[in-house]
Design a protein around this motif. Structure first.
Motif, short mmCIF file in Angstrom:
data_model
loop_
_atom_site.label_atom_id
_atom_site.label_comp_id
_atom_site.label_asym_id
_atom_site.label_seq_id
_atom_site.Cartn_x
_atom_site.Cartn_y
_atom_site.Cartn_z
N PHE A 155 -44.62 22.50 -24.26
CA PHE A 155 -45.60 23.36 -24.92
C PHE A 155 -45.83 24.64 -24.11
CE2 PHE A 155 -49.89 24.93 -25.52
CZ PHE A 155 -50.07 24.92 -26.89
N LEU A 156 -46.09 24.48 -22.82
CA LEU A 156 -46.37 25.64 -21.98
C LEU A 156 -45.14 26.52 -21.80
CD1 LEU A 156 -48.72 23.87 -19.42
CD2 LEU A 156 -49.38 25.66 -21.06
N HIS A 157 -43.97 25.92 -21.67
CA HIS A 157 -42.75 26.71 -21.57
C HIS A 157 -42.54 27.54 -22.83
CE1 HIS A 157 -40.92 23.74 -18.40
NE2 HIS A 157 -41.93 24.45 -17.93
N ALA A 158 -42.77 26.91 -23.99
CA ALA A 158 -42.61 27.64 -25.25
C ALA A 158 -43.66 28.74 -25.38
CB ALA A 158 -42.70 26.69 -26.44
N ARG A 159 -44.91 28.41 -25.08
CA ARG A 159 -46.00 29.39 -25.23
C ARG A 159 -45.75 30.63 -24.40
NH1 ARG A 159 -51.55 29.24 -26.69
NH2 ARG A 159 -50.71 27.92 -28.33
N LEU B 147 -52.33 18.89 -16.17
CA LEU B 147 -51.82 18.63 -17.52
C LEU B 147 -50.30 18.84 -17.58
CD1 LEU B 147 -54.59 20.34 -19.67
CD2 LEU B 147 -54.08 17.89 -19.55
N TYR B 148 -49.82 19.84 -16.89
CA TYR B 148 -48.39 20.12 -16.82
C TYR B 148 -47.64 18.95 -16.18
CZ TYR B 148 -44.07 22.70 -15.77
OH TYR B 148 -42.76 23.10 -15.69
N ALA B 149 -48.20 18.43 -15.09
CA ALA B 149 -47.53 17.37 -14.34
C ALA B 149 -47.53 16.04 -15.07
CB ALA B 149 -48.20 17.20 -12.97
N VAL B 150 -48.50 15.81 -15.93
CA VAL B 150 -48.67 14.49 -16.54
C VAL B 150 -47.76 14.25 -17.75
CG1 VAL B 150 -50.55 14.96 -18.17
CG2 VAL B 150 -50.46 12.77 -17.02
N SER B 151 -47.19 15.29 -18.34
CA SER B 151 -46.47 15.07 -19.60
C SER B 151 -45.36 16.09 -19.83
CB SER B 151 -47.48 15.14 -20.75
OG SER B 151 -46.87 15.29 -21.99
N LYS B 152 -44.20 15.59 -20.21
CA LYS B 152 -43.09 16.47 -20.58
C LYS B 152 -43.44 17.26 -21.84
CE LYS B 152 -39.21 14.03 -18.49
NZ LYS B 152 -38.98 14.99 -17.43
#
Length: 183
Positions: free
Chosen positions: A43-47, A33-38
């Motif tokens: 989202f993950l960086h913010a979380r 999921l991380y690799a497929v979309s900026k």
């Protein structure tokens, strides 16, 4: 994987599938999921508060959609800009981050309107609604965190009197309603 029915899948269906995954499989899914979309990356960086400025990707999206490059004939999308703020809320939704993004949205609109005339009632209405969202976000902050945001909105409000559609007057009313009145 279990066979699914023809009905539209729901979160409950997905949750049941995820419950069957072991830790390495779940990490692999998140990596995919991380690799497929900026957007997923932002989202993950913010979380997880990763990186120096977790707001930058959201600001970039906001600026792109409410202050497009008119020379390149880019279009405007208030909905896509607002979605960036909504995505941030879902990722982490820290009050100071929401204040920053909503004020930045208003400033980006101001930047566009300072060099490009516009006669779009929907754009102006969305700006005034976001101006109010910014005020709501600001009043949720500690008093000592509010001043910079209020000053930035004051600049937007002042410019709002140059745009028509009653934008400046609406912003005046909102500033008074939220207790931020010029001395």
């Amino acid at each position: 994987m279990k066979k699914t029915s023809k009905k539209k899948p729901s979160w409950s269906d997905l949750k049941r599938q995820l419950a069957d995954l072991d830790r390495p499989a779940l990490l692999g899914l998140i990596q995919d999921l991380y690799a497929v979309s900026k957007h997923n990356q932002a989202f993950l960086h913010a979380r997880f508060a990763l990186g120096e400025d977790v707001l930058e990707p959201y600001k970039s999206i906001i600026d792109r959609w409410v202050c497009p490059d008119v020379v390149r004939n880019q279009d405007i999308s208030v909905a896509k800009a607002k979605k960036a703020i909504s995505n941030y809320k879902k990722a982490i939704g820290r009050p100071e981050g929401l204040a920053e993004l909503t004020v930045f949205y208003c400033e980006s609109c101001m930047n566009l309107l300072s060099y490009c005339g516009m006669d779009d009632e929907g754009y102006f209405n969305a700006l005034v609604r976001m101006f109010e969202q910014a005020l709501k976000a600001i009043v949720a902050l500690e008093t000592d965190q509010q001043e910079d945001f209020v000053e930035r909105l004051e600049r937007v409000r002042h410019e709002g009197h140059n745009w028509g559609w009653g934008v400046g007057d609406d912003m005046d009313d909102l500033m008074a309603e939220y207790g931020f009145v010029e001395e």
